[in-house]
Enzyme design. Structure first.
Site, PDB file in Angstrom:
ATOM      1  N   SER A   1      17.884  13.456 108.881  1.00 51.05           N
ATOM      2  CA  SER A   1      18.851  12.971 109.727  1.00 51.05           C
ATOM      3  C   SER A   1      18.044  11.564 110.339  1.00 51.05           C
ATOM      4  CB  SER A   1      19.079  14.015 110.767  1.00 51.05           C
ATOM      5  OG  SER A   1      20.156  13.426 111.875  1.00 51.05           O
ATOM      6  N   LEU A   2      17.950  11.769 111.814  1.00 54.51           N
ATOM      7  CA  LEU A   2      17.560  10.781 112.655  1.00 54.51           C
ATOM      8  C   LEU A   2      15.942  10.634 112.166  1.00 54.51           C
ATOM      9  CD1 LEU A   2      17.835   8.466 114.839  1.00 54.51           C
ATOM     10  CD2 LEU A   2      16.995  10.298 116.635  1.00 54.51           C
TER      11      LEU A   2
END
EC number: 3.1.1.111
Length: 900
Positions: free
Chosen positions: A537-538
């Site tokens: 993800s991030l």
């Protein structure tokens, strides 16, 4: 001071054999602590390679430690240090002449023979799981070894003596109810440290029942053999009451023992196991197992086990044993009376013979059931008894050790870590467990293994403190708190105030873990150990920015310097123009001084890289990195190399893994070559596929336009599928193309709004909105067919502008559009160079890899769960290990078989 039941060494007179036995020695003055037996490491020059000896450890010498007499003719006698890390041990082979031996009291002084850990009379045990890691225990049934040598092979001796270190097995608590065994290598080292603790302090300070406080009877168990020795009554956890002072306290320092592949350490003084590379609030209890339950081979609680072991030695020491674990013991004991019984706090134990021991519960319900079944003709043991075994089913050996780690993987989490503290540790454990299963199945022939280390960077950040929480309304507070703990991380990262804190937090944690691993494994770098990163993800975006050094503040300053507009001098007075000229001259002079200063600093100090290691593979899972790159102005290039977005001198290989229904994941390949938006990602193999085609041999396939919903009408449908070397003809694709569209819409948001308002409000002054919309759609189709032109060649004529009398809106749209097309050239001039033969360029290596959907999988439900489904996936584990082990099979002379 004797501690029966604690595995103290046995003497040959109990064995029924003369010479050639085996045990350990630590020094002659330590013999009282072990009842006459002590341990040492003996180096025998020119040792016999066929003597069957197995060295346990290289033991570090301590000043003032006297060794066993009669051994002065040997080269080295070193004092015991069982807690050295793996790299400080010398597990030399038998050919080198090093062996671990035990001298019993009385025989070392007279030059008597000694017994090796594996005597020549007994062949060493052969593990069935010899290939691969072995860092985790596995069930006893799966790990049972083939034993040779007949019925006497289970026990080294045919008479009852104290348990040897190879028969004792140490356990750690995996969950609230299950104890999991350490591998033989770890168990031997823990046992060695434990015995060292006993001979220095007399007992373990913090021991007893792992689930509660230990309560020991002040009188100890009753001795059936008539012996009344206070020391023999000790349970092993209480301090000795004999008044003897502990010996050699200054000489031996009980250090933690590295276990489970170096990920954990065991503190025998506290009876706990704790991780090395990450923080964990709950310590893991460890237990020394001597007596085990039949079938499951789970250990009895240590308190009861010590009492039973002591009673067993008091009653049956020196008697013949007949138990053989290779043959199922199905002999009925009906009609046999217990030859001995021993009462515990909640249970009692009956001995029907030396090796037939049963445990019975003294609860009221158990007594009633036992009485009823016995009246029905069933035996006491078969009705309610639990058979016990003395010694573990599998003897511990030094060969049962984890393979060497040659590749470490840092696992970086994304958003939501604040909401669930320690989640990345659990996720990494699931990925590690999946990788172990895949290694045993597909890579069992490798002598090395890959280790996964979690990187938890969120909990150490301060950010805004509790400011956001204080301004959060109370209604639907649970939902708001969830958003504050997860999605708020994206806003923190896009904030110029907190972005650096997030980047530095992850960067420092990566460097800390690498330095710690290298300090505990000094030969990792020397032997060419590799490092990969798996980000989710991030975390993919933050890791990418750390590796590339991307800084939005610096790039924004460069953009302002290049885009600085000169004021209109037509309406300036002479004095204003004169002052403006002086300002420019002063700025130019100031810039020259700054450049000279930077040059002096650069020559005096070299800039250190952000990471202390080079990344071999960068795996992105469920990554929005493509969207961030598109918003930063990255546009398709013409080289077909990953250097377009991530140079190879920084990272050797970039791989983007995503589930087809993951709403957070985006493709990266169309950002390198635009026509790859029409080529489907590579399908990741199922882990149980037999003889899968190597990824480098897989041919590209096209996305089927019939299966993908599009916004074009039937008249605009495409009847033919383009070739892989041509640009896409479709106006919009489900994969890849959305990246560019989202990026353009985000950057040109104001321009699009202005264009839309201009078309609606002022269409009455120009062409009709229908005609305008039709022409705009037609021009958009033409733009999709054209290759991407360089920003310098892009003019206002490439798109249809709103034709109206609104000069303000048209002018605003023109300026914003021109700034947008010039942005990539200003920030990344090397990435926007185009070639007329762009259609002929293909990717050097595939980057996008897509997990396969389940046959009965609901896409709507999968869209909710797919973003967090990577951790436990065996398909993902096989994919990761395939590329991590790939370098061991690569041949430089082998031609590149990657098709695209």
């Amino acid at each position: 001071m004797n501690y029966p039941g604690r595995g103290s060494p046995r003497s040959p007179e109990h064995n029924g054999r003369g010479g050639g036995g085996g045990a350990w020695e630590l020094g002659s003055d330590a013999r009282p602590a072990f009842g006459g037996g002590v341990c040492c490491f003996e180096h025998l020059p020119g040792g016999d390679p066929d003597d069957g000896d197995v060295p346990l450890a290289l033991l570090r010498g301590e000043p003032g430690l006297h060794l066993a007499p009669g051994t002065d003719d040997h080269n080295h006698h070193l004092a015991l240090d069982p807690c050295l890390s793996d790299e400080n041990y010398d597990f030399s082979s038998a050919e080198s002449g090093s062996s671990l031996r035990y001298y019993s009291e009385g025989e070392s002084g007279g030059g008597g023979s000694s017994l090796s850990l594996h005597p020549p009379q007994q062949p060493p045990l052969v593990p069935t799981n010899s290939g691969g890691g072995g860092a985790t225990g596995g069930s006893p049934g799966e790990r049972k070894r083939t034993r040779l040598g007949g019925p006497a092979a289970r026990h080294r001796y045919e008479v009852v003596t104290e348990l040897g270190p190879e028969e004792v097995r140490w356990f750690y608590k995996e969950d609230k109810k299950t104890w999991k065994p350490f591998i033989g290598y770890d168990s031997l080292r823990i046992e060695l440290a434990f015995r060292t603790l006993l001979q220095t302090t007399g007992a373990r300070p913090q021991g007893g029942d792992r689930d509660g406080d230990h309560v020991c009877s002040p009188t100890g168990p009753a001795s059936s053999s008539g012996e009344d020795d206070d020391e023999d009554r000790a349970c092993g956890f209480c301090q000795s009451t004999t008044g003897h002072e502990p010996e050699m306290v200054e000489l031996v320092n009980i250090e933690p023992v590295c276990v489970r592949g170096g990920l954990y350490e065991v503190d025998v003084t506290q009876g706990e196991c704790y991780p090395v590379y990450w923080n964990q609030a709950d310590k893991i209890p460890v237990m020394r197992g001597q007596w085990f339950i039949d079938g499951t081979w789970q250990p009895l609680e240590e308190e009861e086990s010590n009492l039973i072991e002591q009673e067993h030695l008091n009653c049956f020491r020196g008697q013949q044993m007949q138990e053989n674990f290779d043959i199922e013991v199905s002999k009925s004991i009906d009609g046999k009376d217990a030859v001995h019984s021993f009462k515990l706090s909640r249970n009692h134990v009956d001995w029907h013979s030396v090796d037939e021991v049963y445990l019975y519960s003294d609860a009221t319900t158990s007594k009633i059931a036992r009485t009823v079944t016995q009246k029905l003709g069933f035996s006491k043991a078969s009705s309610s008894g639990t058979r016990l075994h003395r010694g573990y089913v599998e003897e511990a050996t030094l060969e049962d050790k984890p393979s060497q780690t040659t590749h470490i993987v840092f696992v970086v989490h994304g958003i939501g870590q604040k909401m669930d503290q320690g989640r990345i540790i659990k996720n990494t454990a699931m990925m590690r467990e999946a990788a172990r299963k895949i290694e045993e199945r597909h890579f069992s022939n490798h002598a090395t293994h890959v280790e996964f280390l979690p990187v938890e960077w969120r909990s150490k950040l301060t950010l805004d403190g509790d400011t956001v929480d204080s301004i959060t309304p109370d209604k639907v507070r649970g939902l708001r708190d969830m958003l504050n703990s997860s999605a708020m991380d994206i806003m923190y990262y896009t904030s110029p105030l907190y972005r650096d804190e997030l980047v530095k937090g992850l960067q420092q944690e990566l460097n800390r873990l690498y330095s710690l691993f290298c300090s505990r494994n000094p030969d990792f770098e020397e032997k060419g150990g590799k490092v990969s990163i798996v980000s989710h993800s991030l975390g993919c975006v933050i890791t990418y920015d750390i590796m590339t050094g991307w800084n939005p503040v610096r790039l924004y300053e460069q953009l302002l310097q290049k885009e600085e507009e000169l004021p209109d001098e037509r309406w300036m007075s002479y004095e204003e123009r004169h002052l403006l000229d002086e300002l420019y001259i002063t700025k130019r002079r100031l810039k020259e001084i700054e450049e000279r200063l930077h040059g002096l600093k650069a020559s005096s100090m070299t800039q250190t890289p952000a990471l202390k290691f080079k990344v071999e593979n960068f795996f992105c899972m469920g990554s929005p990195l493509a969207v961030f790159l598109a918003l930063r102005g990255i546009r398709p290039g013409n080289t077909g190399s990953q250097d377009h977005i991530l140079p190879r001198e920084i990272c050797n290989r970039l791989l983007n893994i995503f589930h087809p229904t993951d709403p957070v994941a985006y493709r990266l390949e169309p950002l390198i070559l635009k026509h790859y938006s029409n080529i489907s990602p590579v399908q990741i193999h199922w882990y149980n596929t037999s003889n899968p085609l190597p990824y480098e041999h897989m041919k590209p396939s096209f996305l089927n336009p019939a299966k993908e919903p599009t916004s074009v009408s039937e008249n605009e449908g495409i009847s033919t599928i383009p070739s892989p070397v041509t640009s896409p003809v479709l106006s919009r694709r489900h994969y890849g193309e959305s990246i560019t569209n989202i990026g353009k819409a985000s950057i040109l948001g104001a321009a699009s709004i202005g264009k839309g308002l201009g078309g609606m409000l002022f269409s009455r002054f120009g062409r009709s909105s229908t005609t305008q919309s039709s022409e705009t759609s037609k021009d958009s189709m033409e733009d999709e067919k054209k290759p991407v032109a360089s920003p310098s060649a892009t003019t206002v004529g490439t798109q249809t502008l709103p034709h109206s009398s609104s000069g303000f809106l048209d002018s605003a749209y023109f300026r914003l559009q021109e700034s947008f097309f010039n942005l990539p050239q200003l920030l990344f001039p090397e990435n926007v160079m185009q070639n007329k033969d762009n259609a002929l360029v293909e990717l050097d290596h595939r980057i996008d890899f897509e997990l396969r959907e389940g046959l009965v999988e609901s896409r709507y439900w999968s869209a909710v769960t797919s973003h967090t489904a990577y951790w436990s996936s065996l398909d993902v584990a096989l994919f990761l290990l395939t590329f991590m082990y790939k370098h061991e099979h690569d041949d430089d002379a082998k031609p590149n078989l990657d098709p695209i």
